[in-house]
Structures are given as structure tokens and as C-alpha cells.
Design a protein around this motif. Sequence first.
Motif, short mmCIF file in Angstrom:
data_model
loop_
_atom_site.label_atom_id
_atom_site.label_comp_id
_atom_site.label_asym_id
_atom_site.label_seq_id
_atom_site.Cartn_x
_atom_site.Cartn_y
_atom_site.Cartn_z
N PRO A 39 1.29 1.26 -9.74
CA PRO A 39 2.23 1.92 -10.92
C PRO A 39 1.73 2.81 -11.78
O PRO A 39 0.53 2.67 -11.96
N THR A 40 2.44 3.74 -12.30
CA THR A 40 1.90 4.73 -13.09
C THR A 40 1.76 4.25 -14.59
O THR A 40 2.85 3.44 -14.72
N GLY A 41 0.87 4.21 -15.29
CA GLY A 41 0.77 4.00 -16.63
C GLY A 41 -0.67 3.98 -17.20
O GLY A 41 -1.54 4.57 -16.54
N SER A 99 0.84 -1.15 -0.07
CA SER A 99 0.07 0.03 -0.13
C SER A 99 0.84 1.41 -0.03
O SER A 99 0.46 2.32 -0.66
N ALA A 100 1.94 1.37 0.52
CA ALA A 100 2.91 2.34 0.70
C ALA A 100 3.51 2.75 -0.82
O ALA A 100 3.74 4.01 -0.97
N VAL A 101 3.83 1.62 -1.31
CA VAL A 101 4.54 1.88 -2.73
C VAL A 101 3.44 2.29 -3.61
O VAL A 101 3.62 3.32 -4.49
#
Length: 45
Positions: free
Chosen positions: A27-29, A22-24
Motif C-alpha cells: 500500500p502507498t503511504g 504480490s500482484a496487489v
Amino acid sequence: MRALIAAAIGLAAALALVSAISAVGSPTGETSPKPLLTTVPGPKR
């Protein structure tokens, strides 16, 4: 007693893993504009 300790350790590890993911964040995309096929296409008529 050992089973209780093992269960507590497993629960703590699972919660730590969920918290780390959850902290990570996601991913963007971009998503694909093409829809996914969920069935086998039949013969074209």
C-alpha cells in the motif's frame, strides 16, 4: 493417495494466495517519523 492430493491442493492454494498478494503490491503511504518504543521507559531522573 488422499493425503497427497490434499497436500497438492493446499500448496496450490498457498501459492495462489502469495501470488495474489504480490500482484496487489504494497500500500502507498508514509511511515511515521516517530520511533516505536520497544522497551518500557524507566523513571525519568
